[in-house]
Design a protein around this motif. Structure first.
Motif, PDB file in Angstrom:
ATOM      1  N   MET A   1      15.943  42.766  35.731  1.00  0.00           N
ATOM      2  CA  MET A   1      15.531  41.380  36.473  1.00  0.00           C
ATOM      3  C   MET A   1      16.762  40.512  36.147  1.00  0.00           C
ATOM      4  N   ILE A   2      16.877  39.607  37.050  1.00  0.00           N
ATOM      5  CA  ILE A   2      17.871  38.671  36.779  1.00  0.00           C
ATOM      6  C   ILE A   2      17.233  37.241  36.444  1.00  0.00           C
ATOM      7  N   PHE A   3      17.767  36.439  35.396  1.00  0.00           N
ATOM      8  CA  PHE A   3      17.166  35.208  34.815  1.00  0.00           C
ATOM      9  C   PHE A   3      18.310  34.225  34.960  1.00  0.00           C
ATOM     10  N   LYS A   4      17.673  33.040  35.196  1.00  0.00           N
ATOM     11  CA  LYS A   4      18.962  31.934  35.249  1.00  0.00           C
ATOM     12  C   LYS A   4      18.494  31.309  34.070  1.00  0.00           C
ATOM     13  N   VAL A   5      19.308  30.889  33.034  1.00  0.00           N
ATOM     14  CA  VAL A   5      18.929  30.166  31.980  1.00  0.00           C
ATOM     15  C   VAL A   5      19.873  28.724  31.981  1.00  0.00           C
ATOM     16  N   LYS A  21      23.800  22.867  31.845  1.00  0.00           N
ATOM     17  CA  LYS A  21      24.668  23.927  32.208  1.00  0.00           C
ATOM     18  C   LYS A  21      23.873  25.376  32.613  1.00  0.00           C
ATOM     19  N   THR A  22      24.133  26.061  33.361  1.00  0.00           N
ATOM     20  CA  THR A  22      23.473  27.210  33.727  1.00  0.00           C
ATOM     21  C   THR A  22      24.027  28.573  33.796  1.00  0.00           C
ATOM     22  N   PHE A  23      23.608  29.600  33.512  1.00  0.00           N
ATOM     23  CA  PHE A  23      24.182  31.091  33.659  1.00  0.00           C
ATOM     24  C   PHE A  23      23.315  32.050  34.065  1.00  0.00           C
ATOM     25  N   TYR A  24      23.520  33.193  34.522  1.00  0.00           N
ATOM     26  CA  TYR A  24      22.702  34.334  34.684  1.00  0.00           C
ATOM     27  C   TYR A  24      22.823  35.537  34.048  1.00  0.00           C
ATOM     28  N   ILE A  25      21.696  36.163  33.700  1.00  0.00           N
ATOM     29  CA  ILE A  25      21.751  37.297  32.709  1.00  0.00           C
ATOM     30  C   ILE A  25      20.789  38.248  33.233  1.00  0.00           C
ATOM     31  N   ASP A  26      20.958  39.566  33.237  1.00  0.00           N
ATOM     32  CA  ASP A  26      20.067  40.568  33.753  1.00  0.00           C
ATOM     33  C   ASP A  26      19.396  41.122  32.263  1.00  0.00           C
ATOM     34  N   ALA A  27      18.000  41.026  32.406  1.00  0.00           N
ATOM     35  CA  ALA A  27      17.357  41.651  30.968  1.00  0.00           C
ATOM     36  C   ALA A  27      15.931  42.012  31.511  1.00  0.00           C
ATOM     37  N   GLU A  28      15.046  42.698  30.575  1.00  0.00           N
ATOM     38  CA  GLU A  28      13.976  43.168  30.872  1.00  0.00           C
ATOM     39  C   GLU A  28      12.783  42.062  31.177  1.00  0.00           C
ATOM     40  N   ASN A  29      12.797  41.081  30.445  1.00  0.00           N
ATOM     41  CA  ASN A  29      12.024  39.801  30.661  1.00  0.00           C
ATOM     42  C   ASN A  29      12.558  38.798  29.642  1.00  0.00           C
ATOM     43  N   GLU A  30      11.807  37.600  29.833  1.00  0.00           N
ATOM     44  CA  GLU A  30      12.287  36.419  29.158  1.00  0.00           C
ATOM     45  C   GLU A  30      12.085  36.306  27.794  1.00  0.00           C
ATOM     46  N   ARG A  31      11.555  37.189  27.168  1.00  0.00           N
ATOM     47  CA  ARG A  31      11.549  37.349  25.771  1.00  0.00           C
ATOM     48  C   ARG A  31      12.915  38.145  25.252  1.00  0.00           C
ATOM     49  N   ALA A  32      13.233  39.223  26.045  1.00  0.00           N
ATOM     50  CA  ALA A  32      14.667  39.969  25.731  1.00  0.00           C
ATOM     51  C   ALA A  32      15.725  39.039  25.831  1.00  0.00           C
ATOM     52  N   VAL A  33      15.708  38.103  27.038  1.00  0.00           N
ATOM     53  CA  VAL A  33      16.690  37.166  27.094  1.00  0.00           C
ATOM     54  C   VAL A  33      16.842  35.992  26.047  1.00  0.00           C
ATOM     55  N   ARG A  34      15.842  35.646  25.360  1.00  0.00           N
ATOM     56  CA  ARG A  34      15.861  34.637  24.281  1.00  0.00           C
ATOM     57  C   ARG A  34      16.281  35.348  22.938  1.00  0.00           C
TER      58      ARG A  34
END
Length: 70
Positions: A1-5, A21-34
């Motif tokens: 999944m793609i997330f915008k941070v 500011k923003t950037f994009y990241i590929d992760a399984e879920n929001e918890r994984a992003v954090r």
């Protein structure tokens, strides 16, 4: 999944829209992003899942590129 941070560059900075500011990241879920970003000195305001038409719209932006995770 793609997330915008959405984030502030200074970890202790109070969120101000003009400094966000923003950037994009590929992760399984929001918890994984954090979890991935926990050691970076940034103040995360919001993590937004991008999917469907909104993801396609964001991909058309010249600023769209996935963040490399080390």
């Amino acid at each position: 999944m793609i997330f915008k941070v959405y984030y502030q560059e200074i970890e202790t900075e109070i969120p101000v829209r003009e400094n966000t500011k923003t950037f994009y990241i590929d992760a399984e879920n929001e918890r994984a992003v954090r979890h991935i970003l926990k050691d970076r000195p940034i103040n995360i305001e919001y993590v937004q899942l991008l999917e469907g038409a909104y993801l396609e719209y964001e991909k058309k932006s010249e600023d769209f590129s996935l963040q490399e995770i080390n």
